[in-house]
Design an enzyme around this catalytic site. Structure first.
Site, short mmCIF file in Angstrom:
data_model
loop_
_atom_site.label_atom_id
_atom_site.label_comp_id
_atom_site.label_asym_id
_atom_site.label_seq_id
_atom_site.Cartn_x
_atom_site.Cartn_y
_atom_site.Cartn_z
N ASP A 161 0.82 -1.22 0.00
CA ASP A 161 0.00 0.00 0.00
C ASP A 161 0.86 1.27 0.00
OD1 ASP A 161 -2.43 1.34 0.03
OD2 ASP A 161 -3.26 0.13 1.66
N ASP A 216 -10.01 3.51 -3.65
CA ASP A 216 -10.77 2.32 -3.24
C ASP A 216 -12.18 2.28 -3.82
OD1 ASP A 216 -8.52 1.87 -1.79
OD2 ASP A 216 -9.48 1.92 0.18
C1 GLA Z 1 -6.01 1.26 1.40
C2 GLA Z 1 -6.12 0.27 0.25
C3 GLA Z 1 -7.23 -0.71 0.56
C4 GLA Z 1 -6.95 -1.42 1.86
C5 GLA Z 1 -6.75 -0.42 2.99
C6 GLA Z 1 -6.25 -1.06 4.27
O1 GLA Z 1 -7.13 2.08 1.48
O2 GLA Z 1 -6.34 0.92 -0.96
O3 GLA Z 1 -7.40 -1.63 -0.49
O4 GLA Z 1 -5.81 -2.23 1.71
O5 GLA Z 1 -5.81 0.59 2.62
O6 GLA Z 1 -6.03 -0.17 5.29
#
Ligand code: GLA
Length: 399
Positions: A161, A216
């Protein structure tokens, strides 16, 4: 003078030989640094985040692995069981990452062994910054140590990430973890989760096996203004198709199929478009409690075969007329997968012409409906069907 010319000749010959030797040597090297031989088709699996967020545990992951087998998901091609954020709590005095002992009492190695014993592969999550998005320890400054630890645990897939990275350069930061994974000696699929911020499609082919193209996903058709709903994510994929291929895929984010925010028709559209886009198929629902319709969507082998086509050419939008769209993808056997997509509120007739698919107009081609699982006959020049509101008709056109 003659001697000088001769010497110059030898010098030239020498440098040609050197250049030839170098190019032979270079052609023997991997074509790009991430060439780990993995993910030659888009990875398929399950990840804890979309449904369970931080609420991860040994029992949850074991249950997901069990259900992946018993539900038929494994048989349909799903392979990686990935724990997302929140499995880690701290670092020990030597800097080793420490898993949450309450939630993972047997430890990560035992969990990986459990998943492997089911004939599945095991994935984990970290972050290029000092902390993960949920505030757990990230891998910044510990890349090589973490990669070695993952390899020792038997990790097969790393989602990495981009929270708490400050002013870090993405290509450099992800390149560091790529090198660390390589140095660990274990083949590990490398999933970049940088949300498309630094346009990873332009550089990540040399770094990872898949890269997120957007922020997301939200479990909704076209919800809140700022949220990335399903249809907004679809729009953001248009034009990225040329960057994907075997070993390096655009990732429009994990599936929301079965999480409750959309209708069955909408989930069928979501899944169809992900397959047309050669997207990684990472289910994000509760595999232990799936309805028959959701299981039917996630395990439709003919639709999955489009996603997993060995040619690895991502599909594209070939037409958009207001709320009606036609998406198409070339397949290895010369046929085309086509999604007729209705974004409108009413049922609508949508057609595709053979010319739009790169075929001659007069050609007679067989059409098969991949959701009805039915051959519809031979059609010359065009095929059209009624498509329900927010739905798709997904066909395969084979000359
Ligand atoms: C980010 C990523 C998600 C998930 C969260 C976890 O938002 O894009 O897919 O992995 O972190 O905290």
């Amino acid at each position: 003078m003659q001697r000088f010319v001769n010497r110059l000749g030898w010098y030239r010959l020498g440098s040609y030989c050197l250049a030839a030797a170098c190019s032979i040597l270079l052609s023997a090297l991997p074509s790009h640094a991430s060439d780990n031989g993995l993910a030659l088709t888009p990875p398929m699996g399950w990840n804890s985040w979309n449904k369970f967020g931080c609420n991860v545990s040994e029992d949850l992951i074991k249950g997901a692995a069990d259900a992946m087998v018993s539900s038929g998901m494994k048989e349909a091609g799903y392979e990686y069981v990935v724990i997302d954020d929140c499995w880690q709590v701290s670092r020990d005095a030597s800097g080793n990452i420490v898993a949450d002992a309450q939630r993972f009492p047997a430890g990560i190695k035992a969990l990986a062994d459990y998943v492997h014993a089911k004939g599945l592969k095991f994935g984990i999550y970290s972050d290029a910054g000092v902390k993960t998005c949920a505030g757990r320890p990230g891998s910044a400054g510990h890349e090589y140590q973490d990669a070695l630890q993952y390899a020792a645990w038997g990790v097969d897939y790393l989602k990495y990430d981009w929270c708490h990275t400050g002013k870090a350069n993405a290509e450099w930061a992800y390149g560091t973890m790529r090198d660390a994974l390589k140095a660990s000696g274990r083949p590990i699929v490398f999933s970049l989760c940088e949300w498309g911020t630094a346009k990873p499609w332009l550089w990540a082919k040399d770094v990872g096996n898949l890269w997120r193209t957007t922020g997301d996903i939200s479990d909704c058709w076209d919800c809140k203004k700022d949220a990335l709903s399903f249809v907004k994510i679809v729009d953001l994929q248009d034009g990225l198709e040329t960057y994907a291929g075997p070993g390096h895929w655009n990732d429009p984010d994990m599936l929301e199929v079965g999480n409750g925010g959309m209708t069955t028709t909408e989930y069928r559209s979501h899944f169809s478009l992900w397959c047309l886009l050669a997207a990684p198929l990472i289910a994000g629902n509760d595999l232990k409690n799936m309805s028959a319709e959701i299981k039917e969507i996630l395990t439709n082998k003919e639709v999955i075969a489009v996603d997993q086509d060995a040619l690895g050419i991502q599909g594209r939008r070939v037409r958009k007329d207001g709320d009606t769209e036609v998406w198409a993808r070339q397949l290895k056997d010369g046929s085309r997968a086509v999604v007729l997509f209705n974004r409108g509120a009413d049922e609508t007739q949508i057609s595709v012409s053979w010319e739009e698919l790169g075929y001659p107009a007069h050609l007679s081609a067989g059409v098969r409906d991949l959701w009805m699982k039915k051959d519809l006959g031979k059609f010359a020049g065009t095929y059209g069907a009624k498509v329900s509101s927010h739905g798709v008709v997904m066909i395969k056109v084979a000359p």
